[in-house]
Scaffold this motif. Sequence first.
Motif, PDB file in Angstrom:
ATOM      1  N   GLY A 199       0.818  -1.071  -0.008  1.00  0.00           N
ATOM      2  CA  GLY A 199       0.113  -0.088   0.046  1.00  0.00           C
ATOM      3  C   GLY A 199       0.795   1.320   0.050  1.00  0.00           C
ATOM      4  N   LYS A 200       2.100   1.232   0.185  1.00  0.00           N
ATOM      5  CA  LYS A 200       3.118   2.308   0.250  1.00  0.00           C
ATOM      6  C   LYS A 200       3.467   2.632  -1.538  1.00  0.00           C
ATOM      7  CE  LYS A 200       2.650   2.892   4.613  1.00  0.00           C
ATOM      8  NZ  LYS A 200       2.001   4.158   5.239  1.00  0.00           N
ATOM      9  N   SER A 201       4.047   4.109  -1.285  1.00  0.00           N
ATOM     10  CA  SER A 201       4.112   4.401  -2.666  1.00  0.00           C
ATOM     11  C   SER A 201       5.747   4.666  -2.889  1.00  0.00           C
ATOM     12  CB  SER A 201       3.303   5.397  -3.272  1.00  0.00           C
ATOM     13  OG  SER A 201       3.331   6.605  -2.207  1.00  0.00           O
ATOM     14  N   ILE A 202       5.940   5.044  -4.041  1.00  0.00           N
ATOM     15  CA  ILE A 202       7.448   5.595  -4.360  1.00  0.00           C
ATOM     16  C   ILE A 202       7.319   6.670  -5.102  1.00  0.00           C
ATOM     17  CG2 ILE A 202       8.728   3.471  -3.914  1.00  0.00           C
ATOM     18  CD1 ILE A 202       8.789   3.196  -7.157  1.00  0.00           C
ATOM     19  N   CYS A 203       8.268   7.668  -5.171  1.00  0.00           N
ATOM     20  CA  CYS A 203       8.251   8.661  -6.030  1.00  0.00           C
ATOM     21  C   CYS A 203       8.951   8.515  -7.576  1.00  0.00           C
ATOM     22  CB  CYS A 203       9.018   9.929  -5.661  1.00  0.00           C
ATOM     23  SG  CYS A 203       9.117  11.487  -6.202  1.00  0.00           S
ATOM     24  N   PRO A 204       8.510   8.692  -8.681  1.00  0.00           N
ATOM     25  CA  PRO A 204       9.359   8.378  -9.937  1.00  0.00           C
ATOM     26  C   PRO A 204      10.603   8.721 -10.019  1.00  0.00           C
ATOM     27  CG  PRO A 204       7.017   9.309 -10.387  1.00  0.00           C
ATOM     28  CD  PRO A 204       7.164   9.314  -8.854  1.00  0.00           C
ATOM     29  N   SER A 205      10.773   9.808  -9.006  1.00  0.00           N
ATOM     30  CA  SER A 205      12.297  10.347  -9.014  1.00  0.00           C
ATOM     31  C   SER A 205      13.251   9.343  -8.354  1.00  0.00           C
ATOM     32  CB  SER A 205      12.460  11.608  -8.420  1.00  0.00           C
ATOM     33  OG  SER A 205      12.066  11.657  -6.965  1.00  0.00           O
ATOM     34  N   GLU A 206      12.721   8.488  -7.344  1.00  0.00           N
ATOM     35  CA  GLU A 206      13.327   7.699  -6.741  1.00  0.00           C
ATOM     36  C   GLU A 206      14.043   6.594  -7.736  1.00  0.00           C
ATOM     37  OE1 GLU A 206      11.897   5.638  -2.969  1.00  0.00           O
ATOM     38  OE2 GLU A 206      10.555   7.152  -3.246  1.00  0.00           O
ATOM     39  N   VAL A 207      13.193   6.112  -8.829  1.00  0.00           N
ATOM     40  CA  VAL A 207      13.694   5.321  -9.676  1.00  0.00           C
ATOM     41  C   VAL A 207      14.675   5.773 -10.653  1.00  0.00           C
ATOM     42  CG1 VAL A 207      12.610   4.038 -11.803  1.00  0.00           C
ATOM     43  CG2 VAL A 207      11.396   4.241  -9.673  1.00  0.00           C
ATOM     44  N   ALA A 208      14.437   7.086 -11.071  1.00  0.00           N
ATOM     45  CA  ALA A 208      15.257   7.914 -12.087  1.00  0.00           C
ATOM     46  C   ALA A 208      16.597   8.051 -11.366  1.00  0.00           C
ATOM     47  CB  ALA A 208      14.611   9.342 -12.365  1.00  0.00           C
ATOM     48  N   TRP A 254      19.509  12.426 -13.428  1.00  0.00           N
ATOM     49  CA  TRP A 254      18.227  11.634 -13.161  1.00  0.00           C
ATOM     50  C   TRP A 254      16.976  12.491 -13.852  1.00  0.00           C
ATOM     51  CZ3 TRP A 254      14.509  14.297 -10.420  1.00  0.00           C
ATOM     52  CH2 TRP A 254      14.862  15.089  -9.553  1.00  0.00           C
ATOM     53  N   GLN A 255      17.269  13.953 -13.867  1.00  0.00           N
ATOM     54  CA  GLN A 255      15.899  14.559 -14.446  1.00  0.00           C
ATOM     55  C   GLN A 255      15.727  14.209 -15.787  1.00  0.00           C
ATOM     56  OE1 GLN A 255      18.543  15.898 -13.013  1.00  0.00           O
ATOM     57  NE2 GLN A 255      18.213  17.546 -11.411  1.00  0.00           N
ATOM     58  N   ARG A 256      16.648  13.853 -16.563  1.00  0.00           N
ATOM     59  CA  ARG A 256      16.591  13.398 -17.835  1.00  0.00           C
ATOM     60  C   ARG A 256      15.617  12.039 -17.930  1.00  0.00           C
ATOM     61  NH1 ARG A 256      21.770  14.130 -21.512  1.00  0.00           N
ATOM     62  NH2 ARG A 256      21.304  16.160 -22.144  1.00  0.00           N
ATOM     63  N   MET A 257      15.893  11.235 -17.131  1.00  0.00           N
ATOM     64  CA  MET A 257      15.176   9.971 -16.880  1.00  0.00           C
ATOM     65  C   MET A 257      13.355  10.048 -16.583  1.00  0.00           C
ATOM     66  SD  MET A 257      16.954   7.341 -17.792  1.00  0.00           S
ATOM     67  CE  MET A 257      15.985   6.216 -17.070  1.00  0.00           C
ATOM     68  N   MET A 258      13.346  11.374 -16.020  1.00  0.00           N
ATOM     69  CA  MET A 258      11.860  11.643 -15.582  1.00  0.00           C
ATOM     70  C   MET A 258      10.697  11.213 -16.594  1.00  0.00           C
ATOM     71  SD  MET A 258      11.760  11.594 -12.126  1.00  0.00           S
ATOM     72  CE  MET A 258      10.222  12.348 -11.890  1.00  0.00           C
ATOM     73  N   PRO A 259      10.779  11.865 -17.699  1.00  0.00           N
ATOM     74  CA  PRO A 259       9.900  11.489 -18.761  1.00  0.00           C
ATOM     75  C   PRO A 259       9.787   9.864 -19.113  1.00  0.00           C
ATOM     76  CG  PRO A 259      11.122  13.513 -19.256  1.00  0.00           C
ATOM     77  CD  PRO A 259      11.791  12.838 -17.919  1.00  0.00           C
ATOM     78  N   LYS A 260      10.746   9.262 -19.178  1.00  0.00           N
ATOM     79  CA  LYS A 260      10.957   7.943 -19.445  1.00  0.00           C
ATOM     80  C   LYS A 260      10.182   7.319 -18.400  1.00  0.00           C
ATOM     81  CE  LYS A 260      14.810   8.318 -22.503  1.00  0.00           C
ATOM     82  NZ  LYS A 260      16.596   8.186 -22.512  1.00  0.00           N
ATOM     83  N   VAL A 261      10.671   7.467 -16.974  1.00  0.00           N
ATOM     84  CA  VAL A 261       9.793   6.799 -15.996  1.00  0.00           C
ATOM     85  C   VAL A 261       8.605   6.865 -15.949  1.00  0.00           C
ATOM     86  CG1 VAL A 261       9.823   6.493 -13.530  1.00  0.00           C
ATOM     87  CG2 VAL A 261      12.065   6.808 -14.556  1.00  0.00           C
ATOM     88  N   ARG A 262       7.984   8.186 -16.219  1.00  0.00           N
ATOM     89  CA  ARG A 262       6.602   8.403 -16.066  1.00  0.00           C
ATOM     90  C   ARG A 262       5.835   7.764 -17.303  1.00  0.00           C
ATOM     91  NH1 ARG A 262       4.896  13.481 -13.251  1.00  0.00           N
ATOM     92  NH2 ARG A 262       3.091  13.572 -14.845  1.00  0.00           N
ATOM     93  N   THR A 263       6.521   7.723 -18.321  1.00  0.00           N
ATOM     94  CA  THR A 263       5.962   6.945 -19.548  1.00  0.00           C
ATOM     95  C   THR A 263       5.705   5.463 -19.439  1.00  0.00           C
ATOM     96  OG1 THR A 263       6.743   8.632 -20.955  1.00  0.00           O
ATOM     97  CG2 THR A 263       6.132   6.413 -22.101  1.00  0.00           C
TER      98      THR A 263
END
Length: 102
Positions: free
Chosen positions: A19-28, A36-45
Amino acid sequence: MSDPIETAIFEKLSTREPGKSICPSEVAKDLQPEQWQRMMPKVRTVALGLMRQGRLTITKKGKAVDPESFKGVIRLRLPTEQETAEAQARRPVSAPDDADLV
């Protein structure tokens, strides 16, 4: 072969309580610590694709978002059984293959 972003999302979620969540930036940041900022659109997609498959839930302020119209700050978590069923109901039914008709 599995997508490295997809793998990173599920690995990160596996370390959290149900039930707990993560921020996409953690993955990036895990995938590209220096850029990591360059990865954010890819992670979101990738996250959006997983949500459409019913394998992931994208949330905003703790509530699941509409996969067709969200923007802004989001979080990722594993879906509930109900969310998985709803995602599968939204998926279009594929046409039968020619081989199925023979």
